[in-house]
Design a protein around this motif. Structure first.
Motif, PDB file in Angstrom:
ATOM      1  N   PHE A 193      -5.677   8.070  -6.524  1.00  6.68           N
ATOM      2  CA  PHE A 193      -5.860   6.791  -7.210  1.00  6.68           C
ATOM      3  C   PHE A 193      -4.758   5.791  -6.854  1.00  6.68           C
ATOM      4  CE2 PHE A 193      -4.587   4.333 -11.066  1.00  6.68           C
ATOM      5  CZ  PHE A 193      -5.557   3.349 -10.957  1.00  6.68           C
ATOM      6  N   ILE A 194      -3.511   6.239  -6.886  1.00  6.66           N
ATOM      7  CA  ILE A 194      -2.400   5.304  -6.704  1.00  6.66           C
ATOM      8  C   ILE A 194      -2.328   4.809  -5.250  1.00  6.66           C
ATOM      9  CG2 ILE A 194      -0.429   6.822  -6.148  1.00  6.66           C
ATOM     10  CD1 ILE A 194      -0.459   4.156  -8.934  1.00  6.66           C
ATOM     11  N   THR A 195      -2.975   5.559  -4.334  1.00  9.70           N
ATOM     12  CA  THR A 195      -3.014   5.141  -2.928  1.00  9.70           C
ATOM     13  C   THR A 195      -4.353   4.479  -2.571  1.00  9.70           C
ATOM     14  OG1 THR A 195      -3.799   7.342  -2.240  1.00  9.70           O
ATOM     15  CG2 THR A 195      -1.411   6.966  -2.175  1.00  9.70           C
ATOM     16  N   SER A 196      -5.205   4.235  -3.571  1.00  5.39           N
ATOM     17  CA  SER A 196      -6.568   3.759  -3.288  1.00  5.39           C
ATOM     18  C   SER A 196      -6.651   2.270  -3.001  1.00  5.39           C
ATOM     19  CB  SER A 196      -7.494   4.106  -4.470  1.00  5.39           C
ATOM     20  OG  SER A 196      -7.086   3.384  -5.630  1.00  5.39           O
ATOM     21  N   GLY A 197      -5.545   1.557  -3.178  1.00  9.26           N
ATOM     22  CA  GLY A 197      -5.529   0.114  -2.926  1.00  9.26           C
ATOM     23  C   GLY A 197      -4.119  -0.369  -3.145  1.00  9.26           C
ATOM     24  N   PRO A 198      -3.861  -1.643  -2.878  1.00  7.44           N
ATOM     25  CA  PRO A 198      -2.498  -2.148  -3.025  1.00  7.44           C
ATOM     26  C   PRO A 198      -2.004  -2.099  -4.477  1.00  7.44           C
ATOM     27  CG  PRO A 198      -4.016  -3.936  -2.490  1.00  7.44           C
ATOM     28  CD  PRO A 198      -4.785  -2.659  -2.370  1.00  7.44           C
ATOM     29  N   VAL A 199      -0.702  -1.938  -4.606  1.00  5.78           N
ATOM     30  CA  VAL A 199      -0.028  -2.013  -5.907  1.00  5.78           C
ATOM     31  C   VAL A 199       0.964  -3.163  -5.858  1.00  5.78           C
ATOM     32  CG1 VAL A 199      -0.201   0.479  -6.291  1.00  5.78           C
ATOM     33  CG2 VAL A 199       1.878  -0.476  -5.250  1.00  5.78           C
ATOM     34  N   GLN A 213       0.873  -1.169   0.000  1.00  6.15           N
ATOM     35  CA  GLN A 213       0.000   0.000   0.000  1.00  6.15           C
ATOM     36  C   GLN A 213       0.915   1.225   0.000  1.00  6.15           C
ATOM     37  OE1 GLN A 213      -3.558   0.351   0.217  1.00  6.15           O
ATOM     38  NE2 GLN A 213      -3.019   2.507  -0.064  1.00  6.15           N
ATOM     39  N   ILE A 214       0.804   2.096  -0.987  1.00  5.43           N
ATOM     40  CA  ILE A 214       1.693   3.255  -1.068  1.00  5.43           C
ATOM     41  C   ILE A 214       1.235   4.354  -0.106  1.00  5.43           C
ATOM     42  CG2 ILE A 214       2.661   5.027  -2.595  1.00  5.43           C
ATOM     43  CD1 ILE A 214       2.298   3.271  -4.928  1.00  5.43           C
ATOM     44  N   PRO A 215       2.111   4.791   0.802  1.00  3.37           N
ATOM     45  CA  PRO A 215       1.758   5.932   1.653  1.00  3.37           C
ATOM     46  C   PRO A 215       1.664   7.206   0.807  1.00  3.37           C
ATOM     47  CG  PRO A 215       3.766   4.817   2.443  1.00  3.37           C
ATOM     48  CD  PRO A 215       3.458   4.281   1.077  1.00  3.37           C
ATOM     49  N   THR A 216       0.829   8.158   1.215  1.00  2.00           N
ATOM     50  CA  THR A 216       0.617   9.390   0.447  1.00  2.00           C
ATOM     51  C   THR A 216       1.927  10.120   0.135  1.00  2.00           C
ATOM     52  OG1 THR A 216      -1.556   9.647   1.451  1.00  2.00           O
ATOM     53  CG2 THR A 216      -0.635  11.592   0.403  1.00  2.00           C
ATOM     54  N   GLU A 217       2.837  10.180   1.113  1.00  4.82           N
ATOM     55  CA  GLU A 217       4.098  10.917   0.918  1.00  4.82           C
ATOM     56  C   GLU A 217       4.919  10.275  -0.207  1.00  4.82           C
ATOM     57  OE1 GLU A 217       3.826   9.191   4.356  1.00  4.82           O
ATOM     58  OE2 GLU A 217       2.077  10.484   4.046  1.00  4.82           O
TER      59      GLU A 217
END
Ligand code: DAT
Ligand code: MG
Length: 148
Positions: A64-70, A39-43
């Motif tokens: 979007f990129i933090t909306s779920g796991p990558v 899960q990408i942290p916002t920072e």
């Protein structure tokens, strides 16, 4: 050997495309040297997409990129940076050629399935940001003799 940073975005993870995407790069002949579901942290998202800070879609992009796991990956191979970009297709899936990842699986620019570094500088920067020198594995692959 050249390395690039590739990432299945939250839409690709939710749509069960991790396996399909990994499979394409494996079959091509590239070598996976690092991978993690995270899960990408916002920072980190803001830093990763820093070049787009002034663009009107920056807020949406980070959301979007933090909306779920990558699924973050490092792939290795000759010309892997440029070749992976070709395999991904154009940024906007409506312009992406059939056969490319975005051409086959995406519809709109804001949900385009995959990220890939666009230069050796961004590859180095992004691998550093996401893997910080840890979790990468150097290993000999006998099949390389049939690829190179
Ligand atoms: P790429 O991901 O092909 O390197 P980019 O770096 O120009 O493309 O943009 C990063 C991401 O931002 C892209 O994958 C999707 C999103 N994006 C780009 N242009 C956009 C736009 N006009 N509207 C909404 N999102 C956009
Ligand atoms: Mg880019």
């Amino acid at each position: 050997m050249e390395k690039t940073f590739l990432m299945v975005k939250p839409d690709g993870v939710q749509r069960n495309l991790i396996g399909e995407i990994v499979s394409r790069f494996e079959k091509k002949g590239f070598q996976l040297v690092g991978a993690k579901l995270m899960q990408i942290p916002t920072e980190l998202a803001e830093e990763h997409y820093g070049e787009h800070k002034e663009r009107p879609f920056f807020g949406e992009l980070v959301e979007f990129i933090t909306s779920g796991p990558v699924f973050a990956m490092v792939w290795q191979g000759e010309n892997v940076i440029a070749t992976a970009r070709h395999m991904m297709g154009a940024t906007n899936p409506k312009d992406a050629a059939p056969g490319t990842i975005r051409g086959e699986y995406g519809v709109i620019v804001g949900k385009n399935i995959i990220h890939g570094s666009d230069s050796s500088e961004s590859a180095e920067r992004e691998i550093g940001l996401f893997f910080n020198g840890e979790g990468l594995v150097e290993y000999k692959r006998d099949v390389n003799n049939w690829i190179y």
